[in-house]
Design a protein around this motif. Sequence first.
Motif, PDB file in Angstrom:
ATOM      1  N   ASP A   1       0.843  -1.188   0.000  1.00  0.00           N
ATOM      2  CA  ASP A   1       0.000   0.000   0.000  1.00  0.00           C
ATOM      3  C   ASP A   1       0.885   1.247   0.000  1.00  0.00           C
ATOM      4  O   ASP A   1       1.604   1.501   0.971  1.00  0.00           O
ATOM      5  N   PRO A   2       0.878   2.044  -1.089  1.00  0.00           N
ATOM      6  CA  PRO A   2       1.720   3.250  -1.143  1.00  0.00           C
ATOM      7  C   PRO A   2       1.495   4.193   0.031  1.00  0.00           C
ATOM      8  O   PRO A   2       2.414   4.911   0.436  1.00  0.00           O
ATOM      9  N   SER A   3       0.285   4.172   0.612  1.00  0.00           N
ATOM     10  CA  SER A   3       0.026   5.075   1.733  1.00  0.00           C
ATOM     11  C   SER A   3       0.818   4.683   2.971  1.00  0.00           C
ATOM     12  O   SER A   3       1.016   5.498   3.869  1.00  0.00           O
ATOM     13  N   ASP A   4       1.266   3.424   3.050  1.00  0.00           N
ATOM     14  CA  ASP A   4       2.105   3.004   4.173  1.00  0.00           C
ATOM     15  C   ASP A   4       3.423   3.767   4.198  1.00  0.00           C
ATOM     16  O   ASP A   4       4.100   3.804   5.228  1.00  0.00           O
ATOM     17  N   TYR A   5       3.790   4.353   3.077  1.00  0.00           N
ATOM     18  CA  TYR A   5       5.075   5.042   2.954  1.00  0.00           C
ATOM     19  C   TYR A   5       4.888   6.536   2.698  1.00  0.00           C
ATOM     20  O   TYR A   5       5.849   7.238   2.396  1.00  0.00           O
ATOM     21  N   GLY A   6       3.642   6.996   2.840  1.00  0.00           N
ATOM     22  CA  GLY A   6       3.353   8.416   2.651  1.00  0.00           C
ATOM     23  C   GLY A   6       3.724   8.916   1.265  1.00  0.00           C
ATOM     24  O   GLY A   6       4.154  10.058   1.103  1.00  0.00           O
ATOM     25  N   ALA A   7       3.548   8.070   0.251  1.00  0.00           N
ATOM     26  CA  ALA A   7       4.027   8.386  -1.089  1.00  0.00           C
ATOM     27  C   ALA A   7       3.443   9.689  -1.633  1.00  0.00           C
ATOM     28  O   ALA A   7       4.182  10.543  -2.147  1.00  0.00           O
ATOM     29  N   GLU A   8       2.129   9.874  -1.505  1.00  0.00           N
ATOM     30  CA  GLU A   8       1.512  11.075  -2.073  1.00  0.00           C
ATOM     31  C   GLU A   8       1.908  12.329  -1.296  1.00  0.00           C
ATOM     32  O   GLU A   8       2.130  13.400  -1.887  1.00  0.00           O
TER      33      GLU A   8
END
Length: 529
Positions: A56-63
């Motif tokens: 999940d990209p949100s796990d890494y604060g991507a945005e």
Amino acid sequence: MHRSIRRWCLALGLGPLLAGLALAAQPAWFDAAGHARPEALQAVSLLRAADTHGLDPSDYGAEHLAEALGKAGQPAQAVSGLDQALTEAMLRYLRHLRHGRVDPRQVGGGFRPSRQGGLDAQAVLQEALAAGDLAQAVHRSVPPLGQYEQLRQALQHYRTLTGHPAWQQALPALPVRATAGARKLEPGSRYAGLHLLARRLEALGDLPPRTVSRYEGDDALYDDELVQAVRRFQQRHGLTVDGVPGRQTLAQLAVKPDERVVQIGLALERLRWTPLLQSRRMVVVNIPEFVLRGYELTDRGIRVGTEMRVIVGKAARHATPLFDEEMRFIEFSPYWNVPRSIAADETVPRLLRDPGHLDRMGYEIVGRDGSIHRLVNDELLADVLAGRALLRQRPGPENALGGIKFVFPNREHIFLHDTPAVSLFRRDRRDFSHGCIRVEDPLALARFVMQEMPAWTEARIVEAMGRGESQTVRLSPPVPVVIAYITALVKDGQVHFFDDIYGHDRMLQAALKAREPGARGDTRPAGQR
């Protein structure tokens, strides 16, 4: 170091990172003017693509990182915080790629982390930065398994099917089968959902493209081409391959592509836990597939040296545990020491009704003083139930372990073994045991694990299995055994799905959703959270 940045890093659990990576005067991801370097933009691009690995990209604060990096000429304090945030996001991502997001011991797995192949994420990231290629860090972090990349490709394919119109309408009930009264779709019959069925099979790749139109209209028949497509679908989903869809086939056809996306993502997570091949050979049992494979390392890479069906523990009460150990012994013509639970629930009640069952089936009772009894009395049975005496079955044709037992010592007392009940291997679903694993071809497995013991020829193995006298042989070298649980696999270029018979996938999905917010990796600077 600025106090607010330090507090933010500590809140994210970055104590070890702070100890090893002091903030430099010139941050790694930014130039002197506070502009993001190309490597920073590449890092964010990789984090945004985490979903291609089932993460999940949100796990890494991507945005949030992408938004922050887009601001030009930021103050030194903000740049320092972003530099730390991006470093931690990448390190977290690399560690997740190799070891997963959840400890397998929390969701029914007994795999030991030390066996999984270590990853120094910090060193991998630094080397990739020095080479100017962060994709290299991702490549080095993913499990070095061909199956992993094949599942990633399957994940992308099923993502393209999400929202497909073929699943926007439910399949109608199947027609009632004339010969048996059950709802089944027989070849040559009509069915109101034939066109919808064909569309799903075409989307899944089981029916050749551009053939759906022939199944429109009331005169369309369930013809041979569609039968073969259903057979392919059934084969990929662990169903009876007869081309006659019934309740179970219809249930699998009803599973939407977005549910398969989740299932493949869970399989990728489980592959990150799977201990890697660390010797010449390894035996892997995949519980939901009911299959054992023996992998061996050759000059051309890893190949499957043997493959066979297995029978595993019953889903309701006797689920086979998941773990990895080393197979150290083989017992030919073994005794079966009946576990107290089986003795109490099954064998002793049978003996009370039919005392002759003891000798007829080759059982005997070993008393407290080592004496052996082949006649039943109440005192002996009471001793068996209390654990003061041992109920065992002698080697022979009736022995529940057959002619051979494969021993990998473990606290669960699980082992692989032969069985006289060979008819059960013909079943599609094969969870019938009390936890131990019955193998379809014990001779092939013995030959596989004893390859480096040339004195043990096939003829000698067969003789030892049928001798009727117990003999224990130490394996040299030991062979690792992995009891795994993966419900999606790619075989011969086709993705196969298996039922979540023990509910482990549901447990893993719940554990992933329940992770604490801090564990999910909020990498935004303190002022942006």
